[in-house]
Design a protein around this motif. Sequence first.
Motif, mmCIF file in Angstrom:
data_model
loop_
_atom_site.group_PDB
_atom_site.id
_atom_site.type_symbol
_atom_site.label_atom_id
_atom_site.label_comp_id
_atom_site.label_asym_id
_atom_site.label_seq_id
_atom_site.Cartn_x
_atom_site.Cartn_y
_atom_site.Cartn_z
ATOM 1 N N LEU A 4 0.951 -1.085 0.113
ATOM 2 C CA LEU A 4 0.144 -0.004 -0.012
ATOM 3 C C LEU A 4 0.711 1.359 0.090
ATOM 4 C CD1 LEU A 4 -2.812 1.296 0.277
ATOM 5 C CD2 LEU A 4 -2.721 1.208 2.581
ATOM 6 N N LEU A 5 1.984 1.363 0.825
ATOM 7 C CA LEU A 5 2.848 2.507 0.919
ATOM 8 C C LEU A 5 3.346 2.626 -0.648
ATOM 9 C CD1 LEU A 5 4.343 4.838 2.281
ATOM 10 C CD2 LEU A 5 6.055 2.967 3.047
ATOM 11 N N SER A 6 3.856 1.436 -1.282
ATOM 12 C CA SER A 6 4.485 1.599 -2.434
ATOM 13 C C SER A 6 3.422 2.182 -3.549
ATOM 14 C CB SER A 6 5.096 0.354 -3.015
ATOM 15 O OG SER A 6 6.014 -0.233 -2.199
ATOM 16 N N PHE A 7 2.501 1.721 -3.437
ATOM 17 C CA PHE A 7 1.113 2.205 -4.275
ATOM 18 C C PHE A 7 1.109 3.990 -4.137
ATOM 19 C CE2 PHE A 7 -3.289 3.498 -4.738
ATOM 20 C CZ PHE A 7 -3.642 3.165 -5.998
ATOM 21 N N ILE A 8 0.811 4.100 -2.820
ATOM 22 C CA ILE A 8 0.786 5.751 -2.481
ATOM 23 C C ILE A 8 1.677 6.452 -3.120
ATOM 24 C CG2 ILE A 8 0.391 7.414 -0.694
ATOM 25 C CD1 ILE A 8 -1.215 5.251 0.683
ATOM 26 N N THR A 9 3.283 5.969 -2.705
ATOM 27 C CA THR A 9 4.129 6.837 -3.230
ATOM 28 C C THR A 9 4.334 6.813 -4.574
ATOM 29 O OG1 THR A 9 5.628 4.913 -2.773
ATOM 30 C CG2 THR A 9 5.433 6.528 -1.052
ATOM 31 N N GLU A 10 4.324 5.753 -5.402
ATOM 32 C CA GLU A 10 4.170 5.698 -6.822
ATOM 33 C C GLU A 10 3.125 6.637 -7.431
ATOM 34 O OE1 GLU A 10 2.646 2.972 -10.418
ATOM 35 O OE2 GLU A 10 3.521 1.934 -8.691
ATOM 36 N N LYS A 11 1.919 6.653 -6.803
ATOM 37 C CA LYS A 11 1.043 7.696 -7.437
ATOM 38 C C LYS A 11 1.206 9.175 -6.928
ATOM 39 C CE LYS A 11 -1.283 4.600 -9.151
ATOM 40 N NZ LYS A 11 -1.230 4.307 -10.806
ATOM 41 N N GLN A 12 1.878 9.394 -5.832
ATOM 42 C CA GLN A 12 2.504 10.656 -5.438
ATOM 43 C C GLN A 12 3.303 11.412 -6.632
ATOM 44 O OE1 GLN A 12 3.373 9.856 -1.322
ATOM 45 N NE2 GLN A 12 2.462 11.750 -0.833
ATOM 46 N N GLY A 13 4.035 10.432 -6.964
ATOM 47 C CA GLY A 13 5.219 10.674 -7.918
ATOM 48 C C GLY A 13 4.363 11.069 -9.368
ATOM 49 N N GLU A 14 3.260 10.466 -9.456
ATOM 50 C CA GLU A 14 2.438 10.749 -10.889
ATOM 51 C C GLU A 14 1.351 12.034 -10.585
ATOM 52 O OE1 GLU A 14 0.400 7.047 -11.667
ATOM 53 O OE2 GLU A 14 2.166 5.993 -11.978
ATOM 54 N N LYS A 15 1.750 12.734 -9.439
ATOM 55 C CA LYS A 15 0.919 13.751 -9.140
ATOM 56 C C LYS A 15 -0.624 13.342 -8.895
ATOM 57 C CE LYS A 15 4.594 16.585 -9.480
ATOM 58 N NZ LYS A 15 5.301 16.693 -8.141
ATOM 59 N N THR A 16 -0.840 12.470 -8.365
ATOM 60 C CA THR A 16 -2.241 11.843 -8.091
ATOM 61 C C THR A 16 -2.621 12.087 -6.700
ATOM 62 O OG1 THR A 16 -1.920 10.218 -9.809
ATOM 63 C CG2 THR A 16 -3.501 9.918 -8.314
ATOM 64 N N ASN A 17 -3.719 12.376 -6.438
ATOM 65 C CA ASN A 17 -4.232 12.443 -5.195
ATOM 66 C C ASN A 17 -4.930 11.312 -4.730
ATOM 67 O OD1 ASN A 17 -3.468 15.376 -4.970
ATOM 68 N ND2 ASN A 17 -5.240 15.968 -5.977
ATOM 69 N N ILE A 18 -4.903 10.782 -3.450
ATOM 70 C CA ILE A 18 -5.554 9.662 -2.920
ATOM 71 C C ILE A 18 -6.328 10.012 -1.578
ATOM 72 C CG2 ILE A 18 -4.907 7.296 -1.898
ATOM 73 C CD1 ILE A 18 -2.219 7.668 -3.550
ATOM 74 N N LEU A 19 -7.248 9.249 -1.483
ATOM 75 C CA LEU A 19 -8.181 9.181 -0.259
ATOM 76 C C LEU A 19 -8.182 8.109 0.277
ATOM 77 C CD1 LEU A 19 -10.197 11.034 1.122
ATOM 78 C CD2 LEU A 19 -11.979 9.613 -0.113
ATOM 79 N N LEU A 20 -7.368 7.761 1.394
ATOM 80 C CA LEU A 20 -7.217 6.891 2.492
ATOM 81 C C LEU A 20 -8.574 6.625 3.323
ATOM 82 C CD1 LEU A 20 -3.651 6.548 3.734
ATOM 83 C CD2 LEU A 20 -4.772 4.933 2.314
ATOM 84 N N LYS A 21 -9.561 5.778 3.091
ATOM 85 C CA LYS A 21 -10.411 5.695 4.063
ATOM 86 C C LYS A 21 -10.284 4.935 5.309
ATOM 87 C CE LYS A 21 -14.134 6.549 0.775
ATOM 88 N NZ LYS A 21 -15.418 6.007 0.285
ATOM 89 N N PHE A 22 -10.614 5.154 6.441
ATOM 90 C CA PHE A 22 -10.683 4.523 7.782
ATOM 91 C C PHE A 22 -11.780 3.519 7.791
ATOM 92 C CE2 PHE A 22 -8.579 8.312 9.095
ATOM 93 C CZ PHE A 22 -7.491 7.933 9.901
ATOM 94 N N LYS A 23 -11.618 2.204 8.569
ATOM 95 C CA LYS A 23 -12.490 1.320 8.568
ATOM 96 C C LYS A 23 -13.650 1.830 9.462
ATOM 97 C CE LYS A 23 -9.311 -2.536 8.447
ATOM 98 N NZ LYS A 23 -8.601 -3.592 9.382
ATOM 99 N N ASN A 24 -13.449 2.715 10.443
ATOM 100 C CA ASN A 24 -14.272 3.142 11.389
ATOM 101 C C ASN A 24 -14.828 4.591 11.063
ATOM 102 O OD1 ASN A 24 -12.128 4.678 12.050
ATOM 103 N ND2 ASN A 24 -12.667 4.445 14.195
ATOM 104 N N ASN A 25 -15.045 4.800 9.810
ATOM 105 C CA ASN A 25 -15.383 6.254 9.373
ATOM 106 C C ASN A 25 -14.266 7.068 9.244
ATOM 107 O OD1 ASN A 25 -17.845 6.802 8.407
ATOM 108 N ND2 ASN A 25 -18.832 6.948 10.471
ATOM 109 N N GLY A 26 -14.269 8.139 8.376
ATOM 110 C CA GLY A 26 -13.450 9.101 8.189
ATOM 111 C C GLY A 26 -12.379 8.880 6.850
ATOM 112 N N SER A 27 -11.629 9.712 6.651
ATOM 113 C CA SER A 27 -10.774 9.522 5.429
ATOM 114 C C SER A 27 -9.516 10.728 5.633
ATOM 115 C CB SER A 27 -11.353 9.547 4.424
ATOM 116 O OG SER A 27 -11.858 10.906 3.998
ATOM 117 N N ILE A 28 -8.279 10.304 5.007
ATOM 118 C CA ILE A 28 -7.422 11.263 4.972
ATOM 119 C C ILE A 28 -7.176 11.476 3.510
ATOM 120 C CG2 ILE A 28 -4.877 11.688 5.363
ATOM 121 C CD1 ILE A 28 -5.224 9.905 7.818
ATOM 122 N N TYR A 29 -6.936 12.808 3.067
ATOM 123 C CA TYR A 29 -6.693 13.145 1.767
ATOM 124 C C TYR A 29 -5.282 13.274 1.578
ATOM 125 C CZ TYR A 29 -7.336 15.834 -2.595
ATOM 126 O OH TYR A 29 -7.500 16.143 -3.861
#
Length: 76
Positions: A4-29
């Motif tokens: 997951l970390l590799s996926f996120i950092t790869e997408k960051q390098g592509e200037k992509t925004n990612i939404l990480l969702k929590f199991k118990n509600n909420g998210s981090i952009y």
Amino acid sequence: MQALLSFITEKQGEKTNILLKFKNNGSIYITPETTLTPISADLIHIEGATSSRGNVNDVYNWNDFSSAKIINKKEG
């Protein structure tokens, strides 16, 4: 959680925004400017992201997240 970390950092390098969702509600952009620093196999420090509570600068357990979703790809 390394995959997951590799996926996120790869997408960051592509200037992509990612939404990480929590199991118990909420998210981090996560933006390309967000800093992700692994602390252990389960813990990650996230800085420079945003959530419904404002700016994110905290340690999270990978197990608290349920999914990562690509939001958009920045042009340019």
